[in-house]
Design a protein around this motif. Structure first.
Motif, PDB file in Angstrom:
ATOM      1  N   GLY A  37       0.854  -1.048   0.009  1.00 32.21           N
ATOM      2  CA  GLY A  37       0.037   0.048   0.090  1.00 32.21           C
ATOM      3  C   GLY A  37       0.864   1.256  -0.083  1.00 32.21           C
ATOM      4  O   GLY A  37       0.358   2.326   0.166  1.00 32.21           O
ATOM      5  N   SER A  41       2.830   0.314  -7.131  1.00 34.33           N
ATOM      6  CA  SER A  41       2.185  -0.014  -8.255  1.00 34.33           C
ATOM      7  C   SER A  41       1.697   1.097  -8.984  1.00 34.33           C
ATOM      8  O   SER A  41       1.485   1.208 -10.029  1.00 34.33           O
ATOM      9  CB  SER A  41       1.118  -1.089  -7.991  1.00 34.33           C
ATOM     10  OG  SER A  41       1.674  -2.211  -7.288  1.00 34.33           O
ATOM     11  N   THR A  42       1.200   2.078  -7.806  1.00 30.84           N
ATOM     12  CA  THR A  42       0.336   3.153  -8.361  1.00 30.84           C
ATOM     13  C   THR A  42       1.319   3.875  -9.412  1.00 30.84           C
ATOM     14  O   THR A  42       1.041   4.362 -10.511  1.00 30.84           O
ATOM     15  CB  THR A  42      -0.252   4.097  -7.574  1.00 30.84           C
ATOM     16  OG1 THR A  42      -1.256   3.179  -6.669  1.00 30.84           O
ATOM     17  CG2 THR A  42      -0.819   5.367  -7.842  1.00 30.84           C
TER      18      THR A  42
HETATM   19  P1  ATP Z   1       1.237  -3.639  -2.972  1.00 30.52           P
HETATM   20  O1  ATP Z   1       2.583  -3.921  -2.741  1.00 30.52           O
HETATM   21  O2  ATP Z   1       0.474  -4.130  -1.760  1.00 30.52           O
HETATM   22  O3  ATP Z   1       0.499  -3.764  -4.320  1.00 30.52           O
HETATM   23  P2  ATP Z   1       1.674  -0.883  -3.468  1.00 30.52           P
HETATM   24  O4  ATP Z   1       2.927  -0.201  -2.857  1.00 30.52           O
HETATM   25  O5  ATP Z   1       1.995  -1.209  -4.859  1.00 30.52           O
HETATM   26  O6  ATP Z   1       1.230  -2.149  -2.442  1.00 30.52           O
HETATM   27  P3  ATP Z   1      -0.704   0.723  -4.531  1.00 30.52           P
HETATM   28  O7  ATP Z   1      -1.137  -0.496  -4.927  1.00 30.52           O
HETATM   29  O8  ATP Z   1       0.085   1.757  -5.555  1.00 30.52           O
HETATM   30  O9  ATP Z   1       0.147   0.142  -3.360  1.00 30.52           O
HETATM   31  O10 ATP Z   1      -1.550   1.430  -3.403  1.00 30.52           O
HETATM   32  C1  ATP Z   1      -1.432   2.862  -2.914  1.00 30.52           C
HETATM   33  C2  ATP Z   1      -2.563   3.030  -2.087  1.00 30.52           C
HETATM   34  O11 ATP Z   1      -3.807   3.392  -3.015  1.00 30.52           O
HETATM   35  C3  ATP Z   1      -3.421   2.103  -1.468  1.00 30.52           C
HETATM   36  O12 ATP Z   1      -3.572   2.976  -0.211  1.00 30.52           O
HETATM   37  C4  ATP Z   1      -4.329   1.570  -1.894  1.00 30.52           C
HETATM   38  O13 ATP Z   1      -5.348   1.090  -0.981  1.00 30.52           O
HETATM   39  C5  ATP Z   1      -4.966   2.603  -2.869  1.00 30.52           C
HETATM   40  N1  ATP Z   1      -5.573   2.218  -4.202  1.00 30.52           N
HETATM   41  C6  ATP Z   1      -4.649   1.481  -5.076  1.00 30.52           C
HETATM   42  N2  ATP Z   1      -5.427   1.260  -6.393  1.00 30.52           N
HETATM   43  C7  ATP Z   1      -6.663   1.898  -5.760  1.00 30.52           C
HETATM   44  C8  ATP Z   1      -7.977   1.954  -6.627  1.00 30.52           C
HETATM   45  N3  ATP Z   1      -7.920   1.412  -7.892  1.00 30.52           N
HETATM   46  N4  ATP Z   1      -8.908   2.528  -5.967  1.00 30.52           N
HETATM   47  C9  ATP Z   1      -8.574   3.125  -4.615  1.00 30.52           C
HETATM   48  N5  ATP Z   1      -7.681   2.878  -3.825  1.00 30.52           N
HETATM   49  C10 ATP Z   1      -6.617   2.427  -4.499  1.00 30.52           C
END
Ligand code: ATP
Length: 234
Positions: A37, A41-42
């Motif tokens: 989180g 990935s974002t």
């Molecule tokens: P992981 O390793 O668990 O995949 P991450 O570091 O890649 O985590 P992200 O998937 O980028 O994290 O998520 C970052 C934040 O944005 C998190 O709080 C997540 O809940 C939120 N988030 C991600 N995608 C969405 C979406 N489509 N709608 C709403 N919130 C989202």
């Protein structure tokens, strides 16, 4: 090669990325590490154009890409291997690889590149007529990487390539990532497995709840107390 400047990304009211800046130079492996989180990935999805920033800029080879459609971004030489692989399970291994080269203009080089992918991943050559659904997790990861390589990327975005893999496959995948770098492709690598990622990365950034909190060379971050405590169980 890639410059991310003051990037912010929102999902509705949630701010997933908070005014971050980082860069990837040609020829490097750069890793973004961070907990679940944190926003890793974002960031990749924003670079690929699958998510749009609410503020900031992304520059690739001197050109802004944050308003470009994904198809055009891929054509510029950026390929993403998404988390969880996403191979087309009902298609054969060969058909999955053919999809990677679908948008290429240099059709005459495709056969040779396919041979390279088969040399790098001999198991894919052995299984080329099998449905992707019949591959193991590690083999599907290799197929997803092979498919991305068939787009002939200059910049490869890898989202958690070690996820769910047995240790023997993890070693193999990371060896292949280094090999891809040696052959001239720049790599932005997202990993929860901070140790292996930092071991092969030239540089890294540590992400916490949408902020970059630490940066340095792979070696520096591996040796850092904060990284040791938070990500390496030391
Ligand atoms: P992981 O390793 O668990 O995949 P991450 O570091 O890649 O985590 P992200 O998937 O980028 O994290 O998520 C970052 C934040 O944005 C998190 O709080 C997540 O809940 C939120 N988030 C991600 N995608 C969405 C979406 N489509 N709608 C709403 N919130 C989202």
């Amino acid at each position: 090669m890639l410059k991310v400047k003051n990037l912010s990304v929102h999902y509705g009211m949630i701010q997933a990325i908070k005014d971050i800046s980082f860069e990837v130079n040609e020829g490097e492996i750069v890793t973004l590490i961070g907990a679940n989180g944190a926003g890793k990935s974002t960031i990749l999805r924003t670079i690929s154009g699958l998510v749009r920033p609410s503020a900031g800029e992304i520059e690739y080879l001197g050109q802004p890409i944050h308003h470009m459609p994904t198809r055009k971004i891929v054509e510029q030489g950026i390929a993403q291997v998404p988390e969880g692989r996403h191979v087309f399970k009902e298609l054969t291994v060969q058909e999955n690889l053919d999809l990677g080269s679908f948008t290429r203009k240099d059709k005459q080089n495709i056969a040779a590149d396919l041979e390279h992918v088969f040399e790098r991943f001999p198991i894919l050559s052995e299984r080329k007529n099998q449905d992707a659904a019949t591959l193991s997790g590690g083999e599907q990861q290799m197929l997803a990487m092979g498919r991305a390589l068939m787009t002939k990327p200059k910049l490869l975005l890898l989202d958690e390539p070690s996820m769910g893999l047995a240790p023997i496959f993890i070693k193999e995948i990371f060896r292949i990532i280094q090999d891809i770098q040696k052959q001239g492709t720049t790599i932005l690598l997202i990993e929860q497995n901070a140790k292996v990622a930092l071991q092969i990365a030239n540089r890294g950034y540590v992400l916490e709840t949408g902020n970059i909190v630490l940066t340095g060379t792979g070696e520096e971050l591996l040796a850092s107390d904060e990284v040791q405590k938070a990500y390496l169980g030391g």
